[in-house]
Design an enzyme around this catalytic site. Structure first.
Site, PDB file in Angstrom:
ATOM      1  N   THR A   4      46.685  79.093  17.577  1.00 23.42           N
ATOM      2  CA  THR A   4      46.005  78.782  18.663  1.00 23.42           C
ATOM      3  C   THR A   4      46.180  79.706  19.976  1.00 23.42           C
ATOM      4  OG1 THR A   4      47.325  76.861  19.331  1.00 23.42           O
ATOM      5  CG2 THR A   4      45.556  76.486  17.833  1.00 23.42           C
ATOM      6  N   GLY A   5      45.265  79.887  20.949  1.00 23.46           N
ATOM      7  CA  GLY A   5      45.699  80.806  22.016  1.00 23.46           C
ATOM      8  C   GLY A   5      46.082  82.304  21.334  1.00 23.46           C
ATOM      9  N   SER A  35      45.131  86.593  22.768  1.00 25.81           N
ATOM     10  CA  SER A  35      45.707  87.786  23.691  1.00 25.81           C
ATOM     11  C   SER A  35      47.276  87.323  23.664  1.00 25.81           C
ATOM     12  CB  SER A  35      45.221  87.584  25.212  1.00 25.81           C
ATOM     13  OG  SER A  35      45.589  86.304  25.824  1.00 25.81           O
ATOM     14  N   SER A  59      58.757  76.313  26.553  1.00 21.90           N
ATOM     15  CA  SER A  59      59.063  77.102  27.670  1.00 21.90           C
ATOM     16  C   SER A  59      60.565  76.745  27.994  1.00 21.90           C
ATOM     17  CB  SER A  59      58.288  76.610  28.798  1.00 21.90           C
ATOM     18  OG  SER A  59      58.580  77.287  29.857  1.00 21.90           O
ATOM     19  N   TYR A  93      53.762  71.352  34.524  1.00 23.01           N
ATOM     20  CA  TYR A  93      53.997  72.266  33.494  1.00 23.01           C
ATOM     21  C   TYR A  93      55.250  72.076  32.452  1.00 23.01           C
ATOM     22  CZ  TYR A  93      54.215  76.537  30.916  1.00 23.01           C
ATOM     23  OH  TYR A  93      54.490  77.507  29.854  1.00 23.01           O
TER      24      TYR A  93
END
Length: 251
Positions: A12-13, A16, A139, A152
């Site tokens: 997914t994503g 790019s 992240s 986020y």
């Protein structure tokens, strides 16, 4: 024989950045890949770049929509019959002071970054073969607090915990679940954060022990390892790929 011959991986994503770099790495190793993303144009461009013919399937998908994920699963089954790997990479950024975050912005980020990851995995489960591998994208912000990144970072912390709980939940099928945690990586999201400002980029680079901003390929190599048989005894773990950002102090 290449490492991923006969393997089919959903990314997914995938249009790019890290997703596309991972697709490039896997296709080069013999895999069939399914690229899901919100932009049909980006997916078409990615497929053209990969130049792998029928080994690449693109499916426009908003991961925050379970209806879209159902359609994605159907498309995968119709083309390839099943999956041996998933890289749940799709996500969106949000930067702002806590007092300025709107409910709509909060809901959008949670829907893409947490709900989307959870239901990507859930909808893929019937397609996954025994012994498959799932990699979730977290992240560096789960390890270092940043005042403008509260929502986020919280969604990425949820993803990290999700991998730890999915691992024992899916272990009876031999399905492994791990997390890759990138540091500062030169992607469109990074460009959005820095605004292309060289002083800001240099500030971030200066935080990294290895002295450079990472490339999407740095993460792709880590994801490929976690998807491969080389990591057959690794599950419920986090692989931090950050050049020393979170664990070291740059000299």
């Amino acid at each position: 024989m290449s490492e991923f011959d006969g393997k089919t991986v959903l990314i997914t994503g995938g249009g790019s950045g890290i997703g596309l770099a991972t697709a490039r790495r896997l296709v080069g190793a013999g895999a069939q890949v399914v690229l899901a993303g919100r932009s049909a144009e980006r997916l078409a461009s990615a497929a053209k770049e990969l130049d792998a013919g029928d080994r690449v399937l693109t499916v426009p998908t908003d991961v925050s929509s379970t209806a879209d994920l159902d359609a994605l699963a159907t498309a995968v089954q119709d083309r390839f019959g099943g999956l041996t790997g998933v890289f749940a990479n799709a996500g969106i950024g949000l930067s702002g002071r806590t007092a300025d975050i709107t409910e709509d912005a909060f809901d959008s980020v949670v829907a893409a970054n947490f709900k989307g990851v959870f239901f990507t995995v859930q909808k893929a489960l019937p397609l996954l073969a025994e012994g498959s591998s799932i990699v979730l994208n977290s992240s560096w912000l789960v390890h270092r607090g940043m005042g403008l990144g509260s929502v986020y970072a919280a969604t990425k912390a949820a993803v990290l915990n999700l991998a730890q709980t999915l691992a024992p939940d899916l272990a009876d099928r031999g399905i492994r679940v791990n997390t890759v945690t990138p540091g500062h990586i030169h992607t469109e999201m990074f460009e959005g954060v820095t605004g292309g400002n060289e002083q800001v980029i240099e500030y971030f680079r200066g935080q990294v022990a290895l002295g450079r901003i990472g490339k999407p390929e740095d993460i792709a190599d880590a994801v490929a390892f976690l998807l491969s048989a080389r990591s057959a005894y690794i599950t419920g773990q986090e692989l931090v790929v950050d050049g020393g950002l979170t664990g070291s102090v740059a000299a």
